[in-house]
Write an enzyme that holds these catalytic residues in place. Structure first.
Site, PDB file in Angstrom:
ATOM      1  N   LYS A 195       0.819  -1.221   0.000  1.00  0.00           N
ATOM      2  CA  LYS A 195       0.000   0.000   0.000  1.00  0.00           C
ATOM      3  C   LYS A 195       0.849   1.266   0.000  1.00  0.00           C
ATOM      4  O   LYS A 195       0.493   2.257  -0.641  1.00  0.00           O
ATOM      5  CB  LYS A 195      -0.886   0.040   1.246  1.00  0.00           C
ATOM      6  CG  LYS A 195      -2.101  -0.857   1.192  1.00  0.00           C
ATOM      7  CD  LYS A 195      -2.914  -0.615   2.459  1.00  0.00           C
ATOM      8  CE  LYS A 195      -3.784  -1.790   2.807  1.00  0.00           C
ATOM      9  NZ  LYS A 195      -4.908  -1.968   1.915  1.00  0.00           N
ATOM     10  N   GLU A 233      -2.137   7.875   7.515  1.00  0.00           N
ATOM     11  CA  GLU A 233      -2.902   8.767   6.639  1.00  0.00           C
ATOM     12  C   GLU A 233      -3.890   9.548   7.484  1.00  0.00           C
ATOM     13  O   GLU A 233      -4.298   9.075   8.548  1.00  0.00           O
ATOM     14  CB  GLU A 233      -3.739   7.930   5.649  1.00  0.00           C
ATOM     15  CG  GLU A 233      -3.111   7.676   4.331  1.00  0.00           C
ATOM     16  CD  GLU A 233      -4.002   6.827   3.423  1.00  0.00           C
ATOM     17  OE1 GLU A 233      -5.188   6.617   3.719  1.00  0.00           O
ATOM     18  OE2 GLU A 233      -3.473   6.370   2.409  1.00  0.00           O
ATOM     19  N   ARG A 254      -6.811  -8.251  -8.841  1.00  0.00           N
ATOM     20  CA  ARG A 254      -7.477  -9.566  -8.946  1.00  0.00           C
ATOM     21  C   ARG A 254      -8.969  -9.358  -9.140  1.00  0.00           C
ATOM     22  O   ARG A 254      -9.457  -8.237  -9.123  1.00  0.00           O
ATOM     23  CB  ARG A 254      -7.272 -10.323  -7.630  1.00  0.00           C
ATOM     24  CG  ARG A 254      -7.718  -9.467  -6.454  1.00  0.00           C
ATOM     25  CD  ARG A 254      -7.816 -10.213  -5.153  1.00  0.00           C
ATOM     26  NE  ARG A 254      -7.927  -9.299  -4.024  1.00  0.00           N
ATOM     27  CZ  ARG A 254      -9.047  -8.790  -3.563  1.00  0.00           C
ATOM     28  NH1 ARG A 254     -10.196  -9.070  -4.145  1.00  0.00           N
ATOM     29  NH2 ARG A 254      -9.046  -7.975  -2.528  1.00  0.00           N
TER      30      ARG A 254
END
Ligand code: ADP
Ligand code: ADP
Ligand code: MG
Length: 472
Positions: free
Chosen positions: A115, A199, A291
């Site tokens: 990430k 974040e 995916r």
């Protein structure tokens, strides 16, 4: 085209892929463990191979899986979701052994699988990301420094996290201090990588994700978006398509941004770019899932495009047969995840024998199921029993259809979240489309469903009639 595909997965998604194979006249092979030996998907596949040791390791052992594919002469491996689907080593091993991995390249998986790396990459390329630490957090002091800089609340994320795990929200310095160490030790334990970053936590956002398809010839399209804001502990429960908050202009803006990302990373096959959209309708890149996703049926419902078939065609080297202008969005779809759990008891997973099973039908209803009557739901795996997708020509019709189908659904012998899902379908805010990612936390009243008469009892007679019939 391929003649045989090995499906390296289990449960409802294995069945979903088998169905695509059957329609394409491709032989389907699956792997299973002893713990899974009575699963429905094994009966549906053309070939099934027992792999040890169970219950989990067999589904993760990339060398074993590729060996089996070679032995049984499968041309390709479909990884489904979870397990080996986002393991770049799996894609690389397939590349090396000359077996087609039905998914993107190992490089694309490696970049997006982390990430923090993905976030930094997007930032460098001018894609908006939420304000946050521009690297891994290595100490408590560094965490507190970033907390001051970006402002509270903040969300601590494991770089290697996924599936709603590895996330913690800190409302203030005190909590950040406490959660920082916890986050690091959990990240190490669950994801084998202690790296975390921070974040800003966006209040009351929408989770909006864009489904993309890209071939090996440089063509790419986006199939509209899904709103997956109905979440519990950052895990999706209900997903809808299209989103109720995006206008055509914003839809195009986010869709084009997703395609820009596809081009930047040379992405191929199906993928999903996840965005967070704040209450001022500003959007930020969150992550990319490389995916097939659990909630892909809602996109199939409103576009008429079979995403799994497209994955197989792309992997076989075919050029995308659809262009962006061919993507036509019609109606509204809702997917409910039916889970073996007891919402009134802390959503505790609830395995056991299914004593009655009757799945609904009728106009606009799709069931992607994993279970049957007398099946014993194992404790080892994801407790997803079935996915119910309701499609209507309007949002209101889709909600009423989902509610009606949930009323028809009979699963006895184990606790499920069906009554909880039914309560959501009846909730006024949900029906009006007033929801964001905090909806579940803000509506504890949804758990009061014992007061509501159980419509299942009205149809239990039908279910027992059917099981008598099936037994003949
Ligand atoms: P996962 O890999 O577990 O899916 P994500 O990064 O996609 O992790 O985040 C999962 C969920 O957590 C999102 O759908 C959203 O509800 C919430 N979330 C993630 N980042 C933020 C953020 N910066 N602010 C608010 N909520 C967030
Ligand atoms: P679904 O659409 O739920 O994936 P199907 O349409 O194939 O499943 O079948 C409907 C129901 O019939 C299943 O949900 C299950 O209860 C039962 N069923 C189908 N195939 C089998 C099987 N091979 N063994 C036992 N039960 C089955
Ligand atoms: Mg996510």
């Amino acid at each position: 085209m391929f003649t045989k595909i090995l499906i390296a997965n289990r449960g409802e998604i294995a069945t979903r892929i088998i169905r695509a194979c059957k329609e394409m006249n491709i032989r389907s092979a699956v792997i299973y463990t002893e713990e899974d030996s009575t699963a429905l998907y094994i009966k549906k596949a053309d070939e099934a191979y027992l792999v040890t040791p169970g219950p989990i390791e067999a589904y993760l052992n990339i060398h074993r899986i590729v060996d089996i594919a070679q032995k049984i002469r499968a041309d390709a491996i479909h990884p489904g979701y979870g397990f080996v689907s986002e393991n770049p080593k799996m894609a690389a091993l397939c590349e090396k052994k000359g077996i087609v991995f039905i998914g993107p390249s190992s490089d694309a998986i490696a970049l997006m699988g982390n990430k923090l790396k993905a976030r930094q990459f997007m930032k460098e390329h001018g894609i908006p990301v939420v304000a946050g630490s521009d690297g891994p957090i290595r100490s408590e002091d560094e965490a507190l420094m970033w907390g001051r800089k970006i402002g509270y609340p903040v969300i601590i994320k494991a770089s290697a996290g996924g599936g709603g795990r590895g996330l913690r929200i800190a409302m203030n310095e005190h909590e950040l201090r406490r959660y920082y160490y916890l986050a690091v030790s959990e990240a190490k334990k669950f994801f084998d990588n202690p790296e975390v970053f921070i974040e800003r936590y966006i209040a009351k956002p929408h989770h909006i994700e864009v489904q993309v398809l890209a071939d090996h010839q440089g063509n790419a399209v986006y199939l509209g978006e899904r709103d997956c804001s109905i979440q519990r502990r950052h895990q999706k429960i209900i997903e809808i398509a299209p989103s109720l908050i995006l206008g055509d202009k914003k839809r195009k803006e986010i869709g084009s941004l997703a395609l820009k990302i596809v081009r930047l990373v040379n992405y191929t096959n199906a993928g999903t770019v996840e965005f967070i959209v704040d209450s001022s309708m500003r959007h930020y890149f969150m992550e990319m899932n490389t995916r097939l996703q659990v909630e892909h049926p809602v996109t199939e419902a409103i576009t008429g495009i079979d995403i799994v078939k497209k994955q197989i065609e792309i992997a076989a080297g075919l050029q995308l047969s659809i262009r962006q202008r061919d993507v036509d969005i019609r109606g509204n779809a809702i997917e409910c995840r039916l889970i073996a759990e007891d919402p009134q008891n802390g959503f505790l997973p609830h395995g056991g024998r299914i004593t009655a099973y009757y799945s609904p039908g009728g106009i606009g209803i799709r069931i992607d199921g994993a279970v049957y009557k007398d099946y014993i739901v194992p404790d080892y795996y994801d407790p997803l029993l079935a996915k119910l997708t309701a499609t209507g020509s309007t949002w209101e019709e889709a909600v009423d259809r989902a509610r009606r189908a949930l009323d028809e659904f009979v699963i006895r012998g184990i606790k499920t979240n069906i009554p909880y899902l039914r309560a959501i379908m009846q909730n006024e805010d949900f029906r009006k489309g007033y929801f964001d990612t905090e909806f579940i936390d803000e509506h504890p009243d949804l758990l009061d469903y014992s007061n509501v008469a159980d419509p299942v009892d009205a149809v239990i007679a039908i279910a027992s009639a059917i099981s008598v019939y099936e037994g003949m």
